[in-house]
Enzyme design. Structure first.
Site, PDB file in Angstrom:
ATOM      1  N   GLU A  97      -1.371  -5.758   8.343  1.00  0.00           N
ATOM      2  CA  GLU A  97      -0.559  -5.262   9.454  1.00  0.00           C
ATOM      3  C   GLU A  97      -1.191  -5.621  10.788  1.00  0.00           C
ATOM      4  O   GLU A  97      -2.418  -5.574  10.940  1.00  0.00           O
ATOM      5  CB  GLU A  97      -0.395  -3.741   9.334  1.00  0.00           C
ATOM      6  CG  GLU A  97       0.365  -3.330   8.083  1.00  0.00           C
ATOM      7  CD  GLU A  97       0.626  -1.829   8.016  1.00  0.00           C
ATOM      8  OE1 GLU A  97       0.355  -1.110   9.005  1.00  0.00           O
ATOM      9  OE2 GLU A  97       1.106  -1.381   6.961  1.00  0.00           O
TER      10      GLU A  97
ATOM     11  N   GLU B 188       9.354  -4.707  10.405  1.00  0.00           N
ATOM     12  CA  GLU B 188       9.774  -3.376   9.948  1.00  0.00           C
ATOM     13  C   GLU B 188      10.322  -2.533  11.091  1.00  0.00           C
ATOM     14  O   GLU B 188       9.715  -2.454  12.177  1.00  0.00           O
ATOM     15  CB  GLU B 188       8.581  -2.641   9.283  1.00  0.00           C
ATOM     16  CG  GLU B 188       8.952  -1.236   8.832  1.00  0.00           C
ATOM     17  CD  GLU B 188       8.008  -0.620   7.800  1.00  0.00           C
ATOM     18  OE1 GLU B 188       7.085  -1.309   7.325  1.00  0.00           O
ATOM     19  OE2 GLU B 188       8.216   0.564   7.486  1.00  0.00           O
TER      20      GLU B 188
ATOM     21  N   ASP C  88      -1.314  -6.055  -0.648  1.00  0.00           N
ATOM     22  CA  ASP C  88      -1.592  -5.484   0.676  1.00  0.00           C
ATOM     23  C   ASP C  88      -3.085  -5.264   0.867  1.00  0.00           C
ATOM     24  O   ASP C  88      -3.774  -4.806  -0.054  1.00  0.00           O
ATOM     25  CB  ASP C  88      -0.902  -4.113   0.784  1.00  0.00           C
ATOM     26  CG  ASP C  88       0.087  -4.054   1.923  1.00  0.00           C
ATOM     27  OD1 ASP C  88      -0.036  -4.860   2.865  1.00  0.00           O
ATOM     28  OD2 ASP C  88       0.981  -3.204   1.872  1.00  0.00           O
TER      29      ASP C  88
ATOM     30  N   ASP D 266       0.828  -1.207   0.000  1.00  0.00           N
ATOM     31  CA  ASP D 266       0.000   0.000   0.000  1.00  0.00           C
ATOM     32  C   ASP D 266       0.869   1.267   0.000  1.00  0.00           C
ATOM     33  O   ASP D 266       0.353   2.379  -0.088  1.00  0.00           O
ATOM     34  CB  ASP D 266      -1.016  -0.003   1.151  1.00  0.00           C
ATOM     35  CG  ASP D 266      -0.364  -0.049   2.523  1.00  0.00           C
ATOM     36  OD1 ASP D 266       0.881  -0.140   2.601  1.00  0.00           O
ATOM     37  OD2 ASP D 266      -1.108   0.002   3.529  1.00  0.00           O
ATOM     38  N   SER D 267       2.203   1.098   0.027  1.00  0.00           N
ATOM     39  CA  SER D 267       3.093   2.251  -0.179  1.00  0.00           C
ATOM     40  C   SER D 267       2.847   2.867  -1.553  1.00  0.00           C
ATOM     41  O   SER D 267       3.271   3.989  -1.818  1.00  0.00           O
ATOM     42  CB  SER D 267       4.559   1.841  -0.042  1.00  0.00           C
ATOM     43  OG  SER D 267       4.873   0.816  -0.952  1.00  0.00           O
TER      44      SER D 267
ATOM     45  N   LYS E 282      -1.255  -9.379   2.396  1.00  0.00           N
ATOM     46  CA  LYS E 282      -0.490  -8.937   3.571  1.00  0.00           C
ATOM     47  C   LYS E 282      -1.381  -8.035   4.403  1.00  0.00           C
ATOM     48  O   LYS E 282      -2.174  -7.265   3.850  1.00  0.00           O
ATOM     49  CB  LYS E 282       0.771  -8.178   3.156  1.00  0.00           C
ATOM     50  CG  LYS E 282       1.545  -7.612   4.350  1.00  0.00           C
ATOM     51  CD  LYS E 282       2.940  -7.142   3.970  1.00  0.00           C
ATOM     52  CE  LYS E 282       3.003  -5.741   3.449  1.00  0.00           C
ATOM     53  NZ  LYS E 282       2.523  -4.698   4.386  1.00  0.00           N
TER      54      LYS E 282
HETATM   55  O1  KIV Z   1       3.487  -1.070   1.559  1.00  0.00           O
HETATM   56  C1  KIV Z   1       4.643  -1.504   1.465  1.00  0.00           C
HETATM   57  O2  KIV Z   1       5.344  -1.257   0.491  1.00  0.00           O
HETATM   58  C2  KIV Z   1       5.142  -2.335   2.560  1.00  0.00           C
HETATM   59  C3  KIV Z   1       6.560  -2.728   2.522  1.00  0.00           C
HETATM   60  C4  KIV Z   1       7.427  -1.573   2.741  1.00  0.00           C
HETATM   61  C5  KIV Z   1       6.839  -3.838   3.460  1.00  0.00           C
HETATM   62  O3  KIV Z   1       4.403  -2.663   3.426  1.00  0.00           O
END
Ligand code: KIV
Length: 336
Positions: free
Chosen positions: A166, A233, A134, A95-96, A164
């Site tokens: 969190e 992280e 994500d 989600d970055s 993924k």
């Molecule tokens: O969103 C993302 O890119 C991440 C990674 C930095 C692990 O969660």
């Protein structure tokens, strides 16, 4: 048989394969996609030599062998394509992308629908990597059922292989729900950017014995719940290494030192695809300077277009003298 390919911007002009100049001839075995690509297709002319697909079993084997697992983010077709071609094992549609692809302030803004669009683009490109999507903030925290519904959408509509999310102990029932439905889950503990407001910003986690114990408890809980691996992280390297040793699933570190089972970075960070002066976190190693390369190329294109040095004759399509003369005659430019 005459096949057609689209070659032009906007106008979508069609060329018959029979009448194509030699440079357009289809080269056998180059690609399973070639022959049905527009000239702008990033897959045009490549795609052969596919490596074996990376699966959860591949990841487990690497982990058992003690071979570091490579993970890299991708947010669209080209970034997924290059990560896959470079032999990255896990491609993360993180989600970055809220920041790096959509220009948002932080990850809290990105919607599930937007993630799905990016997941689909990456999955069209990364044909052999294991692709993880994500779950963005807001689509999984309310209840395990909500999380499962979102995870199913990421698999069915995003066309990725796993999700993924969190969170630690509190997310264990959610991870169990999703994995029980047959969807691989990559956990994410330590610094969890979606909770930056609650954490008081982007702060290193586990800097005290109590903090480190909490991360270990999180790690054990998500392992027990069925996560196949976890991102760790922004944790001191020594703590990350000790936690890694206590687990029987891989840890993928980002800002967590060299004792993790693998590493992940955000692609635009490590390729240097950002303007000079931008803040980069301490853990990022800049392996390239894509921004400067793009800048150089785009400036040269701009200058050559202004000076008419581009396009040169070799960039244009030929026409026979006779046809040209005939057309000039039609226009009244030439006496016959
Ligand atoms: O969103 C993302 O890119 C991440 C990674 C930095 C692990 O969660």
């Amino acid at each position: 048989m005459s096949r057609s390919i689209s070659i032009a911007k906007g106008s979508c002009a069609l060329l018959s394969q029979n009448t194509r100049p030699a440079s357009f001839a289809v080269k056998p075995l180059l690609s399973q996609w070639q022959g049905r690509n527009s000239s702008h297709s990033p897959m045009g002319g490549v795609g052969g030599n596919l490596r074996k697909k990376i699966t959860l079993n591949t990841i487990r084997t690497l982990y058992k062998k003690g071979e570091p697992i490579t993970m890299l983010t991708a947010h669209d077709f080209p970034s997924g394509h290059v990560a896959d071609a470079a032999g990255i094992e896990i491609v993360l549609v993180g989600d970055s992308l809220a920041m790096v692809a959509m220009g948002m302030e932080d990850t809290s803004e990105v919607l599930l629908e937007e993630m799905l669009l990016h997941c689909r683009s990456v999955s069209r490109a990364a044909k052999t990597s294991l692709i993880i999507g994500d779950l963005p903030m807001g689509c999984y925290e309310i209840a395990p059922e909500q999380a499962l519904e979102s995870a199913i959408r990421v698999i069915k509509e995003g066309r990725v292989h796993g999700v993924k999310l969190e969170g630690g102990i509190e997310m264990a029932p959610t991870i169990k729900k999703i994995t029980t439905a047959g969807i691989p889950v990559l956990a994410h503990i330590g610094l969890t950017p979606q909770r930056q407001n609650a954490l008081g910003g982007f702060r290193v986690q586990g800097k005290t014995a109590a903090g480190a114990t909490k991360i270990l408890e999180d790690a054990l809980a998500i392992q027990e719940a069925g996560a196949f691996a976890t991102v760790l992280e922004a944790v001191p390297a020594e703590i990350a290494a000790l936690i890694t040793k206590k687990l029987s699933i891989p840890t993928i570190g980002i800002g967590a030192g060299n004792g993790c089972s693998g590493q992940v970075l955000v692609q635009v960070d490590m390729t240097g695809n950002f303007p000079p002066g931008r803040f980069i976190p301490k853990f990022v190693k800049k392996y390239g300077d894509v921004w400067s390369e793009s800048m150089k190329a785009i400036e040269a294109y701009r200058d050559e277009t202004k000076s008419r040095a581009y396009p040169a004759p070799e960039h244009t399509y030929p026409i026979s003298k006779e046809e040209l003369a005939e057309f000039e005659r039609v226009l009244g430019y030439q006496d016959v």
